[in-house]
Design a protein around this motif. Structure first.
Motif, PDB file in Angstrom:
ATOM      1  N   UNK A  95       0.819  -1.213   0.000  1.00 21.06           N
ATOM      2  CA  UNK A  95       0.000   0.000   0.000  1.00 21.06           C
ATOM      3  C   UNK A  95       0.854   1.265   0.000  1.00 21.06           C
ATOM      4  N   UNK A  96       2.110   1.160  -0.404  1.00 17.56           N
ATOM      5  CA  UNK A  96       3.017   2.302  -0.336  1.00 17.56           C
ATOM      6  C   UNK A  96       2.501   3.479  -1.160  1.00 17.56           C
ATOM      7  N   UNK A  97       2.017   3.218  -2.340  1.00 16.90           N
ATOM      8  CA  UNK A  97       1.533   4.313  -3.181  1.00 16.90           C
ATOM      9  C   UNK A  97       0.353   5.032  -2.526  1.00 16.90           C
ATOM     10  N   UNK A  98      -0.548   4.257  -1.929  1.00 16.74           N
ATOM     11  CA  UNK A  98      -1.687   4.854  -1.234  1.00 16.74           C
ATOM     12  C   UNK A  98      -1.210   5.683  -0.046  1.00 16.74           C
ATOM     13  N   UNK A  99      -0.262   5.154   0.717  1.00 13.52           N
ATOM     14  CA  UNK A  99       0.244   5.852   1.901  1.00 13.52           C
ATOM     15  C   UNK A  99       0.837   7.207   1.515  1.00 13.52           C
ATOM     16  N   UNK A 100       1.721   7.211   0.538  1.00 12.92           N
ATOM     17  CA  UNK A 100       2.364   8.469   0.159  1.00 12.92           C
ATOM     18  C   UNK A 100       1.360   9.458  -0.418  1.00 12.92           C
ATOM     19  N   UNK A 101       0.436   8.961  -1.228  1.00 15.43           N
ATOM     20  CA  UNK A 101      -0.549   9.835  -1.842  1.00 15.43           C
ATOM     21  C   UNK A 101      -1.450  10.488  -0.790  1.00 15.43           C
ATOM     22  N   UNK A 102      -1.921   9.694   0.161  1.00 14.40           N
ATOM     23  CA  UNK A 102      -2.848  10.224   1.160  1.00 14.40           C
ATOM     24  C   UNK A 102      -2.157  11.197   2.111  1.00 14.40           C
ATOM     25  N   UNK A 103      -0.912  10.922   2.462  1.00 12.76           N
ATOM     26  CA  UNK A 103      -0.202  11.845   3.347  1.00 12.76           C
ATOM     27  C   UNK A 103      -0.005  13.202   2.679  1.00 12.76           C
ATOM     28  N   UNK A 104       0.378  13.185   1.404  1.00 14.27           N
ATOM     29  CA  UNK A 104       0.569  14.448   0.679  1.00 14.27           C
ATOM     30  C   UNK A 104      -0.770  15.148   0.477  1.00 14.27           C
ATOM     31  N   UNK A 105      -1.796  14.389   0.135  1.00 13.05           N
ATOM     32  CA  UNK A 105      -3.123  14.974  -0.119  1.00 13.05           C
ATOM     33  C   UNK A 105      -3.693  15.652   1.123  1.00 13.05           C
ATOM     34  N   UNK A 106      -3.280  15.166   2.304  1.00 10.16           N
ATOM     35  CA  UNK A 106      -3.804  15.726   3.548  1.00 10.16           C
ATOM     36  C   UNK A 106      -2.812  16.674   4.217  1.00 10.16           C
ATOM     37  N   UNK A 107      -1.844  17.180   3.457  1.00 10.67           N
ATOM     38  CA  UNK A 107      -1.043  18.274   3.961  1.00 10.67           C
ATOM     39  C   UNK A 107       0.416  18.023   4.262  1.00 10.67           C
ATOM     40  N   UNK A 108       0.875  16.762   4.176  1.00 13.52           N
ATOM     41  CA  UNK A 108       2.295  16.499   4.438  1.00 13.52           C
ATOM     42  C   UNK A 108       3.099  16.941   3.227  1.00 13.52           C
ATOM     43  N   UNK A 109       4.228  17.585   3.454  1.00 11.66           N
ATOM     44  CA  UNK A 109       5.047  18.059   2.342  1.00 11.66           C
ATOM     45  C   UNK A 109       5.559  16.889   1.512  1.00 11.66           C
ATOM     46  N   UNK A 110       5.508  17.003   0.180  1.00 10.89           N
ATOM     47  CA  UNK A 110       6.064  15.936  -0.656  1.00 10.89           C
ATOM     48  C   UNK A 110       7.563  15.765  -0.465  1.00 10.89           C
ATOM     49  N   UNK A 111       8.211  16.776   0.141  1.00 11.57           N
ATOM     50  CA  UNK A 111       9.661  16.676   0.389  1.00 11.57           C
ATOM     51  C   UNK A 111       9.975  15.964   1.703  1.00 11.57           C
ATOM     52  N   UNK A 112       8.956  15.497   2.411  1.00 13.65           N
ATOM     53  CA  UNK A 112       9.171  14.799   3.684  1.00 13.65           C
ATOM     54  C   UNK A 112      10.035  13.550   3.460  1.00 13.65           C
ATOM     55  N   UNK A 113      11.126  13.398   4.217  1.00 11.53           N
ATOM     56  CA  UNK A 113      12.000  12.223   4.038  1.00 11.53           C
ATOM     57  C   UNK A 113      11.283  10.914   4.392  1.00 11.53           C
ATOM     58  N   UNK A 114      11.645   9.885   3.650  1.00 14.72           N
ATOM     59  CA  UNK A 114      11.090   8.544   3.873  1.00 14.72           C
ATOM     60  C   UNK A 114      12.248   7.546   3.827  1.00 14.72           C
ATOM     61  N   UNK A 115      12.209   6.575   4.722  1.00 15.18           N
ATOM     62  CA  UNK A 115      13.162   5.458   4.675  1.00 15.18           C
ATOM     63  C   UNK A 115      12.377   4.156   4.710  1.00 15.18           C
ATOM     64  N   UNK A 116      12.820   3.195   3.918  1.00 15.94           N
ATOM     65  CA  UNK A 116      12.234   1.861   3.944  1.00 15.94           C
ATOM     66  C   UNK A 116      13.348   0.884   4.293  1.00 15.94           C
ATOM     67  N   UNK A 117      13.125   0.110   5.342  1.00 13.70           N
ATOM     68  CA  UNK A 117      14.137  -0.831   5.834  1.00 13.70           C
ATOM     69  C   UNK A 117      13.594  -2.243   5.692  1.00 13.70           C
ATOM     70  N   UNK A 118      14.302  -3.055   4.928  1.00 16.15           N
ATOM     71  CA  UNK A 118      13.865  -4.447   4.755  1.00 16.15           C
ATOM     72  C   UNK A 118      14.830  -5.400   5.451  1.00 16.15           C
ATOM     73  N   UNK A 119      14.301  -6.528   5.901  1.00 11.47           N
ATOM     74  CA  UNK A 119      15.065  -7.540   6.641  1.00 11.47           C
ATOM     75  C   UNK A 119      15.895  -6.890   7.745  1.00 11.47           C
ATOM     76  N   UNK A 120      15.245  -6.000   8.495  1.00  8.93           N
ATOM     77  CA  UNK A 120      15.948  -5.217   9.509  1.00  8.93           C
ATOM     78  C   UNK A 120      16.637  -6.087  10.548  1.00  8.93           C
ATOM     79  N   UNK A 121      17.793  -5.647  10.974  1.00  8.43           N
ATOM     80  CA  UNK A 121      18.654  -6.228  12.025  1.00  8.43           C
ATOM     81  C   UNK A 121      19.338  -7.514  11.603  1.00  8.43           C
ATOM     82  N   UNK A 122      19.171  -7.941  10.371  1.00  4.93           N
ATOM     83  CA  UNK A 122      19.836  -9.143   9.878  1.00  4.93           C
ATOM     84  C   UNK A 122      20.938  -8.748   8.896  1.00  4.93           C
ATOM     85  N   UNK A 123      21.840  -9.676   8.566  1.00  2.00           N
ATOM     86  CA  UNK A 123      22.883  -9.353   7.585  1.00  2.00           C
ATOM     87  C   UNK A 123      22.330  -9.018   6.202  1.00  2.00           C
ATOM     88  N   UNK A 124      21.044  -9.280   5.976  1.00  2.00           N
ATOM     89  CA  UNK A 124      20.417  -8.976   4.693  1.00  2.00           C
ATOM     90  C   UNK A 124      19.781  -7.591   4.679  1.00  2.00           C
TER      91      UNK A 124
END
Length: 517
Positions: free
Chosen positions: A178-207
């Motif tokens: 739902x990433x596209x929905x999340x980003x779209x709705x946050x911007x549509x409701x007033x969050x700046x499109x320049x707001x930093x985003x990080x996505x972390x996968x397989x967190x805390x593992x060597x991967x």
């Protein structure tokens, strides 16, 4: 008397097995049954007793090993049998883990339960990515949101206006679909499109991998990188701090997949040392240790200890087998009174220290030649030397010391054999180009590796760095036509790891390394 069962809902943490709580580990060690999830590190299962029943009920997007209702029933049924049941859940049981549903079912069924909190994936992912979720100069508010809710509660029904404007840092669990929905709705409701985003996968593992961007471009970046779940999405100004605070992914061996070939009983400590430097470590033993076929010669040497001047031990295996035999004979360290202890290197000396003994002599060169030179300098003419050793050890120490006038008793203390299993696993790893380096800490591990892999070992090892602990092992590699890329100046595990760090630092951007991921 009928035993009363109990269920422990235990948070396994986000992936790194070291992040489980002490209480969670203790529950595992008492478990009769372990019911575990997709995101619970399988390494934690080793904490449970060997006889414990292990039941996988993992769920990933679109694939359910067992429906939730059946998991609930399973927990209750095993507890009714009087079992101690550990429900091992990734992260924290009560943070988007359906632990609340399981607890309610157990209460309705009259089953006793306890909840053992765990490190939530969102908190751990941020910390390991170098992102403090709160910082007084950036934000003091934090929101946790599940991005993959119950199908009956669509994400579009969330209060996006409050999320966008009322919370400084947002952490979305299970939100990649739902990433596209999340980003779209946050911007549509007033969050700046320049707001930093990080996505972390397989967190805390060597991967672990971290992808950063903004609300405006993160969706495109995810598509370009083919960034897949499981991942945590972090939105907020605090993401900017990653450029200063990243630490986990900056460790010198991070992203490198290394194979160690030591005997299983010796692999754990070495593996931990490499993992502390960031490596993903696979262990496929190419040797196993066994007692000698005849203890008689060793026992005779032990009986002669009162008349012995030097005891030479050239490995931690030698220390382990020697003291195990002392114990079997009803003896202890007092049998060594008056004997000078010679250890081949610091690890062997440390093994002696664990038994309350200090090595009298440790050579500067941590190999057989160093032992000979040290004893040559000390003087061994007319002295009795007891040198119990591995069956396949070189005869250099015994031969050279006898030439110096010593009386040398050198019985076989233990044998190193090739395991019956493991060859197919080794070939599969090499054929998949899944390794960056293979590490050999003895000639025997290398010889058995070649035998287990097959005649085309040299071909399969193309593009893989070979690490040797010292000259004897390197010479064995050359005998098989293999090129050693890493050899430390001193034959210790610490120096070998430093040599690996140096090698991969120099070759970080060079082509030809094994596939990462």
């Amino acid at each position: 008397m009928t035993r009363i069962g109990r269920v422990y809902l235990v948070g396994a943490g986000p992936g790194d097995p070291g992040l489980i709580t002490v209480k969670g580990r203790d529950c595992l060690r008492r478990a009769d049954v372990v019911v575990y999830d997709y995101l619970a590190n399988p390494a934690l299962l080793a904490e449970a007793p060997p006889a414990a029943e292990r039941i996988y009920v993992g769920k990933s997007r679109g694939r359910h090993q067992l429906p939730q209702e059946e998991i609930n029933a399973l927990l209750a049924e095993r507890a009714r049998r009087g079992k101690i049941v550990v429900r091992l859940k990734g992260g924290d049981p009560y943070v988007f883990g359906r632990g609340g549903e399981e607890a309610l079912h157990l209460r309705e069924q009259g089953i006793a339960f306890e909840v053992v909190p765990g490190v939530s994936a969102g908190f751990a992912a941020a910390a390991y990515a170098g992102i403090p979720l709160t910082h007084r100069d950036y934000t003091t508010s934090l929101g946790l949101v599940t991005g993959h809710e119950n199908p009956e509660k669509k994400m579009s029904r969330l209060d996006w206006e409050k999320l966008a404007g009322g919370v400084g840092t947002l952490v979305f669990y299970m939100g990649m679909a739902n990433l596209e929905l999340i980003t779209r709705e946050l911007v549509r409701h007033g969050r700046s499109p320049r707001t930093p985003v990080a996505i972390v996968r397989w967190a805390t593992t060597p991967r672990q991998q971290t992808l950063t961007g903004t609300l405006a471009d993160i969706v495109a970046k995810v598509r370009a990188a083919d960034f897949k779940p499981p991942a945590v999405i972090i939105v907020g100004a605090v993401v900017e701090l990653r450029q200063h605070l990243a630490w986990f992914e900056e460790r010198p061996l991070f992203g490198r997949r290394l194979l160690i070939t030591r005997a299983a009983e010796q692999a754990a400590v070495f593996q931990q040392m490499l993992e502390a430097r960031g490596a993903e470590v696979l262990s496929v033993p190419t040797i196993t240790t066994r007692a000698p076929q005849d203890w008689g010669p060793v026992d005779a040497g032990i009986a002669a200890l009162p008349n012995t001047d030097f005891l030479v031990l050239t490995s931690t295996n030698a220390v382990d087998f020697f003291f195990a035999r002392l114990r079997d004979l009803g003896l202890d360290a007092r049998a060594l009174g008056g004997v000078r202890l010679v250890a081949v290197g610091p690890k062997t000396a440390a093994a002696l220290s664990e038994r309350g003994l200090r090595a009298d002599l440790v050579p500067e060169s941590f190999q057989a030649e160093g032992v000979v030179e040290l004893l040559r300098a000390v003087g061994v003419a007319g002295k009795r030397v007891f040198y119990p050793h591995a069956e396949l050890a070189r005869d250099l120490i015994a031969r050279e010391l006898r030439a110096l006038g010593a009386e040398v008793d050198a019985p076989v203390l233990y044998r190193t054999l090739m395991p019956e299993q493991g060859g197919a696993e080794l070939r599969a790893l090499l054929e998949k180009r899944a390794l960056d380096a293979v590490i050999f800490t003895a000639s025997s591990t290398l010889e058995n590796f070649v035998r287990m892999v097959g005649e085309d070992a040299a071909h399969l090892l193309e593009g893989v760095a070979l690490a040797s602990i010292g000259p004897p092992t390197t010479r064995t590699a050359q005998k098989f036509g293999l090129t050693v890329h890493v050899e430390p100046a001193h034959s210790t595990l610490d120096d070998l790891i430093e040599a690996l760090v140096d090698y991969f630092t120099r070759t970080r951007h060079e082509p030809g390394m094994a596939h990462q991921g």
